[in-house]
Design an enzyme around this catalytic site. Structure first.
Site, mmCIF file in Angstrom:
data_model
loop_
_atom_site.group_PDB
_atom_site.id
_atom_site.type_symbol
_atom_site.label_atom_id
_atom_site.label_comp_id
_atom_site.label_asym_id
_atom_site.label_seq_id
_atom_site.Cartn_x
_atom_site.Cartn_y
_atom_site.Cartn_z
ATOM 1 N N GLY A 120 0.816 -1.199 0.000
ATOM 2 C CA GLY A 120 0.000 0.000 0.000
ATOM 3 C C GLY A 120 0.853 1.252 0.000
ATOM 4 N N LEU A 121 0.345 2.295 0.675
ATOM 5 C CA LEU A 121 1.027 3.592 0.763
ATOM 6 C C LEU A 121 1.287 4.182 -0.622
ATOM 7 C CD1 LEU A 121 3.605 2.864 3.635
ATOM 8 C CD2 LEU A 121 1.372 3.980 3.804
ATOM 9 N N CYS A 122 0.316 4.028 -1.528
ATOM 10 C CA CYS A 122 0.443 4.599 -2.875
ATOM 11 C C CYS A 122 -0.841 5.316 -3.282
ATOM 12 C CB CYS A 122 0.825 3.534 -3.893
ATOM 13 S SG CYS A 122 -0.156 2.025 -3.820
ATOM 14 N N GLY A 123 -1.466 5.965 -2.300
ATOM 15 C CA GLY A 123 -2.664 6.741 -2.593
ATOM 16 C C GLY A 123 -3.830 5.865 -3.008
#
Length: 294
Positions: A87-90
């Site tokens: 994750g951590l990609c908007g």
């Protein structure tokens, strides 16, 4: 009002988070450069390969004999959903899942109700999202991005092609993010199988050139069709890979900015709290002195 210790702890925590987001942004930027170079090099090759197939098959019915060109009544559907492993990609993964669900609801709602829509997940986030929604998910190639290579994607394409040729699926589509630039990704939904013939431009006259095929026209088409399908899937995976790093770089850059804004606010709160505490202590001292004087 929070105590000075609580505010100091929050400042330390936000500062640590900001350092992490900065590092992740730098890592994403380095990976993006390599991924961007790969997809830029792949696009002309994939386009030219498709043009070659159209040119060779033009005016001939040989391509219609391919098992990958058979149009059947749509009963069983396979969606290849390309997401990321992390994750951590908007909204990168959310947008792909939403687009795939929209495609299912608009085109294959009856098949979905009968449980005849299967998902081939490339990327853990897509597998988890569709498993929660109750779809049958094939996770054989879910960790493709762990060691991304053409051989891994080719194995996935061959499995899909074999299943289609055996009649296990009547239509296969790919849903993925196409890389445009660092801040922009375009959702694409492409039909992989059966092969969609390129539209014929009526304004263009047919060529009268007689081609000499070596080894033969049949063998060339039989070789080009599977290779084109594999390249189509590999290109989609490369597009998604570059889009993921671009989205993560943008998300981490924004997170770093937000952390900086929050740090400034917390420092103001800290200074105000500290000033209020000092003022309170001065007032207590003055009050005590006046009491002693009286």
């Amino acid at each position: 009002m929070a105590s000075l210790k609580e505010v100091r702890n929050r400042i330390t925590s936000v500062n640590s988070t900001q350092q992490i987001t900065k590092a992740m942004k730098m890592v994403a930027a380095a990976k993006l450069r390599r991924a961007q170079d790969n997809i830029i090099q792949m696009r002309p090759y994939a386009r030219k390969l498709s043009e070659m197939l159209s040119t060779v098959a033009a005016g001939a019915e040989l391509a219609g004999d391919s098992p990958y060109n058979q149009v059947r009544s749509v009963e069983r559907v396979l969606l290849i959903v390309v997401t990321s492993d992390r994750g951590l990609c908007g909204a990168f993964n959310t947008n792909v899942v939403k687009a795939a669900m929209t495609r299912i609801n608009e085109a294959y709602s009856d098949q979905a109700r009968r449980g005849q829509v299967e998902i081939l997940a490339i990327g853990k986030k897509g597998a988890e999202a569709f498993a929660r929604r109750g779809f049958k998910v094939n996770t054989t190639f879910v960790e493709t991005f762990t060691k991304l290579s053409f051989n891994t994607v080719r194995a996935a394409a061959e499995e899909v092609m074999t299943a289609f040729a055996k009649g296990q699926f009547d239509v296969v589509e790919i849903v993925y993010n196409e890389f445009k630039n660092v801040a922009t990704q375009i959702i694409r939904a492409e039909q992989m199988l059966p092969i969609v013939s390129a539209p014929v431009d009526p304004t263009v006259k047919a060529s009268n050139v007689n081609y000499i095929f070596e080894p033969s026209e049949e063998e060339i088409i039989a070789e080009l069709i599977p290779k084109t399908l594999k390249i189509q899937l590999y290109k989609a995976v490369l597009e998604s890979n570059a889009s993921e790093h671009g989205a993560r770089m943008t998300a981490m850059d924004k997170a770093t900015e937000n952390a900086g804004d929050l740090l400034r606010e917390l420092k103001l709160v800290y200074n105000r709290t500290r000033q209020a505490a000092i003022t309170k202590e001065i007032l207590e001292i003055v009050g005590g002195a006046e009491a002693l004087a009286n």
